[in-house]
Design a protein around this motif. Structure first.
Motif, PDB file in Angstrom:
ATOM      1  N   TRP A  59       0.842  -1.203   0.000  1.00 21.16           N
ATOM      2  CA  TRP A  59       0.000   0.000   0.000  1.00 21.16           C
ATOM      3  C   TRP A  59       0.874   1.250   0.000  1.00 21.16           C
ATOM      4  O   TRP A  59       0.605   2.202  -0.747  1.00 21.16           O
ATOM      5  CB  TRP A  59      -0.932   0.009   1.216  1.00 21.16           C
ATOM      6  N   ILE A  60       1.915   1.271   0.835  1.00 26.56           N
ATOM      7  CA  ILE A  60       2.806   2.433   0.920  1.00 26.56           C
ATOM      8  C   ILE A  60       3.486   2.674  -0.423  1.00 26.56           C
ATOM      9  O   ILE A  60       3.561   3.815  -0.886  1.00 26.56           O
ATOM     10  CB  ILE A  60       3.845   2.257   2.054  1.00 26.56           C
ATOM     11  N   LEU A  61       3.986   1.622  -1.046  1.00 27.79           N
ATOM     12  CA  LEU A  61       4.638   1.783  -2.353  1.00 27.79           C
ATOM     13  C   LEU A  61       3.672   2.349  -3.383  1.00 27.79           C
ATOM     14  O   LEU A  61       4.033   3.221  -4.174  1.00 27.79           O
ATOM     15  CB  LEU A  61       5.210   0.458  -2.848  1.00 27.79           C
ATOM     16  N   ASP A  62       2.436   1.881  -3.352  1.00 31.88           N
ATOM     17  CA  ASP A  62       1.428   2.384  -4.287  1.00 31.88           C
ATOM     18  C   ASP A  62       1.078   3.841  -3.972  1.00 31.88           C
ATOM     19  O   ASP A  62       1.061   4.696  -4.861  1.00 31.88           O
ATOM     20  CB  ASP A  62       0.182   1.501  -4.225  1.00 31.88           C
ATOM     21  N   PHE A  63       0.830   4.132  -2.704  1.00 33.02           N
ATOM     22  CA  PHE A  63       0.440   5.484  -2.281  1.00 33.02           C
ATOM     23  C   PHE A  63       1.555   6.493  -2.547  1.00 33.02           C
ATOM     24  O   PHE A  63       1.300   7.615  -2.966  1.00 33.02           O
ATOM     25  CB  PHE A  63       0.076   5.468  -0.792  1.00 33.02           C
ATOM     26  N   GLU A  64       2.786   6.087  -2.295  1.00 32.19           N
ATOM     27  CA  GLU A  64       3.944   6.980  -2.472  1.00 32.19           C
ATOM     28  C   GLU A  64       4.510   6.912  -3.894  1.00 32.19           C
ATOM     29  O   GLU A  64       5.594   7.434  -4.155  1.00 32.19           O
ATOM     30  CB  GLU A  64       5.043   6.637  -1.456  1.00 32.19           C
ATOM     31  N   LYS A  65       3.794   6.237  -4.790  1.00 30.45           N
ATOM     32  CA  LYS A  65       4.207   6.119  -6.204  1.00 30.45           C
ATOM     33  C   LYS A  65       5.615   5.529  -6.337  1.00 30.45           C
ATOM     34  O   LYS A  65       6.425   5.991  -7.125  1.00 30.45           O
ATOM     35  CB  LYS A  65       4.139   7.472  -6.915  1.00 30.45           C
TER      36      LYS A  65
END
Length: 176
Positions: A59-65
């Motif tokens: 989720w963090i990788l997706d949210f932080e692009k």
């Protein structure tokens, strides 16, 4: 052991006890009026090691692009599947008790459990958490991923402090 590092849960929750919606959304959290960064920077300086569950990491990788936000910390991702370590994280799929106790006995600052729900549950059930800093948002979302899953365990806590960040209430507990 007196000189052990502390394992700290630092997390936000809705008033009704959810850390995300069923589809992992935090949109509800970002709608609540806070104050500055709601104590995040001050807390972040107290840790040098970060623990994440696999879903939270993704989720963090997706949210932080793809821009990993914890590059200056030792980061470990707990995953049930085999994964390749990278420059930002090491993947762990072994015994969490043994691994965590080894981390606690190393020199350093506190250790932060970022989330998510499954990882938090495992650490609480195994009585590995030393402190809980829970920031309660002024919102009820009705359903989602619970901060505390129902199970057969009990923790006694001592309230250390209460802070207010506009519409957030931060509750800081120490495990007895």
């Amino acid at each position: 052991m007196k000189n052990q590092r502390k394992l700290v849960l630092f997390i936000a929750t809705s008033l009704d006890g959810y850390i995300a919606t069923k589809d992992d959304s935090l949109d509800w959290l970002f709608k609540v009026d806070g104050e500055g960064d709601n104590g995040y920077s001050k807390f972040y300086e107290t840790v040098d090691t970060i623990l994440l569950g696999r879903r939270t990491y993704d989720w963090i990788l997706d949210f932080e692009k793809g821009d990993f936000p914890y590059k200056n910390k030792d980061c470990y991702v707990f995953s049930r599947t085999a994964n390749q370590d990278n420059s930002n994280v090491k993947f762990i799929n072994g015994d969490i008790v043994h691994f965590t106790n080894e981390l606690k006995n190393k020199k350093g600052k506190s250790i932060w459990i970022v989330g998510g729900g499954e990882l938090v549950h495992a650490f609480l059930k195994e009585k590995l958490v030393d402190e809980l800093i829970i920031t309660v948002a002024s919102v009820i979302i009705g359903k989602g991923i619970p901060l505390f899953k129902e199970d057969d365990y009990e923790l006694e806590l001592t309230l250390k402090s209460i802070n207010r960040f506009n519409q957030f209430a931060e509750l800081h507990y120490e495990v007895k």
